[in-house]
Design an enzyme around this catalytic site. Sequence first.
Site, mmCIF file in Angstrom:
data_model
loop_
_atom_site.group_PDB
_atom_site.id
_atom_site.type_symbol
_atom_site.label_atom_id
_atom_site.label_comp_id
_atom_site.label_asym_id
_atom_site.label_seq_id
_atom_site.Cartn_x
_atom_site.Cartn_y
_atom_site.Cartn_z
ATOM 1 N N LEU A 63 0.835 -1.194 0.000
ATOM 2 C CA LEU A 63 0.000 0.000 0.000
ATOM 3 C C LEU A 63 0.871 1.245 0.000
ATOM 4 O O LEU A 63 0.543 2.247 -0.653
ATOM 5 C CB LEU A 63 -0.930 0.012 1.213
ATOM 6 C CG LEU A 63 -1.814 1.260 1.331
ATOM 7 C CD1 LEU A 63 -2.767 1.366 0.149
ATOM 8 C CD2 LEU A 63 -2.573 1.265 2.636
ATOM 9 N N TYR A 64 1.985 1.213 0.718
ATOM 10 C CA TYR A 64 2.910 2.343 0.709
ATOM 11 C C TYR A 64 3.322 2.671 -0.726
ATOM 12 O O TYR A 64 3.273 3.834 -1.167
ATOM 13 C CB TYR A 64 4.137 2.028 1.553
ATOM 14 C CG TYR A 64 5.266 3.014 1.367
ATOM 15 C CD1 TYR A 64 5.170 4.312 1.851
ATOM 16 C CD2 TYR A 64 6.434 2.643 0.691
ATOM 17 C CE1 TYR A 64 6.199 5.221 1.669
ATOM 18 C CE2 TYR A 64 7.469 3.546 0.509
ATOM 19 C CZ TYR A 64 7.345 4.828 0.998
ATOM 20 O OH TYR A 64 8.371 5.724 0.811
ATOM 21 N N ALA A 65 3.727 1.636 -1.472
ATOM 22 C CA ALA A 65 4.126 1.841 -2.864
ATOM 23 C C ALA A 65 2.963 2.383 -3.690
ATOM 24 O O ALA A 65 3.146 3.260 -4.547
ATOM 25 C CB ALA A 65 4.631 0.537 -3.460
ATOM 26 N N THR A 101 0.502 4.296 -2.687
ATOM 27 C CA THR A 101 0.268 5.717 -2.408
ATOM 28 C C THR A 101 1.308 6.583 -3.101
ATOM 29 O O THR A 101 1.006 7.698 -3.540
ATOM 30 C CB THR A 101 0.266 6.016 -0.901
ATOM 31 O OG1 THR A 101 1.547 5.677 -0.330
ATOM 32 C CG2 THR A 101 -0.828 5.247 -0.188
ATOM 33 N N LYS A 102 2.536 6.087 -3.214
ATOM 34 C CA LYS A 102 3.568 6.848 -3.908
ATOM 35 C C LYS A 102 3.319 6.859 -5.418
ATOM 36 O O LYS A 102 3.539 7.872 -6.096
ATOM 37 C CB LYS A 102 4.956 6.276 -3.597
ATOM 38 C CG LYS A 102 5.436 6.560 -2.184
ATOM 39 C CD LYS A 102 5.551 8.060 -1.932
ATOM 40 C CE LYS A 102 6.159 8.377 -0.581
ATOM 41 N NZ LYS A 102 6.308 9.839 -0.366
#
Length: 478
Positions: free
Chosen positions: A275-277, A279-280
Amino acid sequence: MMPHSGVVDAAAKGVKLGGGGGGALMVRRVASGKLLSASSHLLFRATILATLCLVCLFTVHYPSLLSHSFHLSSAAAAANGKHRAASRSSHRSLLGSSAAVAYGGAAWEKEVRRSAAPRRDGGLSVLVTGAAGFVGAHCSLALRARGDGVVGLDNFNSYYDPSLKRARQRLLASRGVAVLDADINDAALLERLFDAARFTHVLHLAAQAGVRYAMRAPQTYVASNVAGLVSVFEVAAKHADPQPAIVWASSSSVYGLNTDAPFSEEHRTDRPASLYAATKKAGEAIAHAYNHIYGLSITGLRFFTVYGPWGRPDMAYFSFARSIVAGEPITLFRTADGADARRDFTYIDDVVKGCLGALDTAGESTGTKSGKKRGPAPLRVYNLGNTSPVPVTRMVAILEKLLGRKANKRVVTMPSNGDVPFTHANVSHAARDFGYRPATPLDAGLRRFVDWFVHYYKLDTAKIAKGKRKSMAMSAAS
């Protein structure tokens, strides 16, 4: 004579009226119904008005609702409660005018202008978000050292120990850089900042970091990495005059399941593994929209595993050093086929040079507050890595040597939680456009980190080498 209005209304609705008392009764019923309808409309309007009043009051007292998502909890909810209360208090003082030193007051604006003023001819004036973070603090110091104006902003959330962020803030203050305790989702604050100073550039580094934590607290990533980015773009596009150029932190994580190596900016980034990736990657799409619509000059930087002094305690090299000192086990990942995980470890000084190079070559924004563009504005994305992937096991071996103590290693198969087997940067575009050339090998960079680590936490390396456990409630040097 005009007929009774109730008769007209009834006739218009196809109601047949009889003579005598029945007709009069029907008229009274229609009139009564109309009165009831009018009362209902009046009540509805009163309810709407009351709701709007409540919303206005709430907005004035709590202008940064999304910021509450940043106050993360990893250990103590009570501590977080105090932090949230302090944040709300600071936001109220920001919008008030009672104290001269309050955010938005005359003294506050004077301090912002002082910190934002360049000290060299042709110097930049840079708003750095996430300035008390790892990369943000180093970039702010480097900008100030060469004579640029710098104002920092950070919400000091508790994703990792806020005392380390406060120590960075004190270091920046000693060099003349003001770091405001506020949130990027506070639109009123951002507008006041741009009213107080004419920033030529924004270095937007504030974000919720960490791949695995996103599985436990997904909303914090959306609040910071998506909504926060939009907040910064909005004020830059629609409020700042002139518009600043923006350089912001994307991530090498956007390459996700890409298996082509080394990772190039031309490779696919539509298969995020966390999910971090995601959002980026969403941030890069949002940047395209704001560049196209509003003429913002935007440069995205994809960082590859940045490490060094004043680093983030949640990152592997830092947490491994703490565990080695404490005599606690560390977990190493191997892929399903037994290969060691590899990372393109990039030393902080090299990354700082890349960030400053991106700022210096960003080009001007072409939009105006009226919404008209003078023409296309630059839209760029670059890898900032070291170009030399190293097995994580080798990184641990270097730490063992520098700390004089063996690690208690536990090797497990890499879980499907967002981690990827390897990262490897192709930096040819950054080298071509602003001379980016990483020059720090891992052993040299880790030595500098350990030197800082030992000093900051007041460690006795001789005792560590003898195998004496060190409490991880380590006291930091002032």
